[in-house]
Design an enzyme around this catalytic site. Structure first.
Site: not given
Ligand code: ACO
Length: 329
Positions: A118, A247, A277
């Site tokens: 990214c 980004h 994204n």
């Molecule tokens: N729908 C519903 N529930 C979900 C989903 C979903 N799509 N995804 C995860 N959950 C659940 C999890 O299982 C967890 O449940 P639990 O508490 O029972 O275990 C709960 O929601 C909370 O999960 P978290 O992982 O803490 O959720 P968070 O608020 O951190 O959001 C996310 C997850 C959106 C992936 C976040 O961590 C994020 O945006 N991370 C950065 C991602 C990113 O920037 N990636 C790309 C970088 S660029 C590249 O190089 C490709």
């Protein structure tokens, strides 16, 4: 790597292309255990674009490049270098850049892809800046193009909700306007490689594996740090920035950085709600949109900041040199 220079180079044209097909959160929620409300609240994403079966990275890259070239007033023959930042090329080789250069008719151009996930577009801009500054190139076409839908595990709700497909392109030219500051800050930390990875030859199927919480923490920290460092080396402050172009990974990451940096939220570009994204395409997609609707004006100071797989990060401060949308096609 960090540095600043004075130069008359700038972006003189921008273009973008996205696939026609829109995939809404509701469509994903009909297949796996998630909801529109969860996705919007945790990421800011409402929908994304998805390529057709016969549509590839080079198709999107070419369409974005054609628009950027047309708007820059530069002929394909005047392009010295085509750089395509992508982590989803059509093939390991030939490069997407070589395919695009050929289809554009940029026959004098060198062409190569670059891999920084990214952060790829910012790395591409840095490469363009250094080629132009050295005198090796007059005009460089920098493209970020992705078909992220091809490397997703559509049963993994932690990743498949985040990504979309698209492409954006900028023409960086040596003689854009009066001399101004250009500054760059780039970094990498391969010890964190497994936090965000597509194992390619080391695994089957080839899909994104992500430690979302770790990437989130890394992104919020590095975005602020990288912007602070690039402003320092440029002798500028956040008040000198007209547009911060982050980004587009997650609206909560962007909001956090906006607050920490103390920049007016109306100066921060985002289109996550409509495209998700799009990895290396997300920054030029935002630039294209802001230029087309007249927000981004010639002479504006633009600060792009990326972060992603590697892990990698980077910032590029540069003045916008493209004519307003009304004056070109
Ligand atoms: N729908 C519903 N529930 C979900 C989903 C979903 N799509 N995804 C995860 N959950 C659940 C999890 O299982 C967890 O449940 P639990 O508490 O029972 O275990 C709960 O929601 C909370 O999960 P978290 O992982 O803490 O959720 P968070 O608020 O951190 O959001 C996310 C997850 C959106 C992936 C976040 O961590 C994020 O945006 N991370 C950065 C991602 C990113 O920037 N990636 C790309 C970088 S660029 C590249 O190089 C490709």
């Amino acid at each position: 790597m960090i540095g600043a220079l004075r130069s008359s180079m700038g972006v003189i044209g921008v273009g973008a292309a996205v696939p026609e097909r829109v995939m809404t959160n509701a469509e994903i929620a009909a297949r796996i255990d998630t909801s529109d409300a969860w996705i919007r609240e945790r990421t800011g994403i409402g929908e994304r674009r998805i390529v057709a079966e016969d549509e590839f990275c080079s198709d999107l890259a070419l369409a974005a490049a054609e628009r950027a070239l047309e708007r820059s007033g530069i002929a394909p023959a005047e392009i010295d270098l085509v750089l395509v930042a992508t982590c989803t090329p059509d093939a390991y080789f030939p490069s997407v850049a070589a395919l695009v250069a050929d289809r554009l008719g940029a026959h004098a151009a060198a062409a190569n892809d670059l891999s920084a996930a990214c952060t790829g577009f910012v790395y591409g801009m840095a490469s363009a800046v250094t080629h132009v500054q050295s005198g090796m190139a007059e005009n460089v076409l920098v493209i970020g193009a992705e078909t992220m839908s091809r490397i997703l595990d559509w049963d993994d709700r932690g990743t498949c909700i985040l990504f979309g497909d698209g492409a954006g392109a900028c023409v960086v030219s040596a003689n854009a306007q009066s001399e101004r500051v250009v500054a760059l800050e780039l970094g990498s930390d391969g010890s964190r490689a497994d936090d965000l990875v597509v194992r390619a030859l080391r695994a089957n199927p080839n899909v994104i594996e992500m430690n979302g919480r770790e990437v989130f923490k890394f992104a919020t920290r590095v975005m602020v740090d990288s912007v602070t460092r690039v402003l320092d080396v440029a002798g500028a402050t956040i008040d000198d920035v007209d547009w911060l172009v982050p980004h587009q990974a997650n609206i909560r990451i962007i909001d956090h950085a906006t607050k920490k940096l103390g920049i007016d939220p109306s100066k921060v570009l985002s289109n996550l709600d409509r495209y998700g994204n799009t990895s290396s395409a997300s920054i030029p997609l935002c630039l294209d949109e802001a230029w087309a609707d007249g927000r981004l004006q010639k002479g504006d100071r633009v600060l792009m900041v990326g972060f992603g797989g590697g892990l990698t990060w980077g910032s590029c401060l540069m003045d916008w040199a493209a004519e307003p949308a009304g004056k070109v096609q």
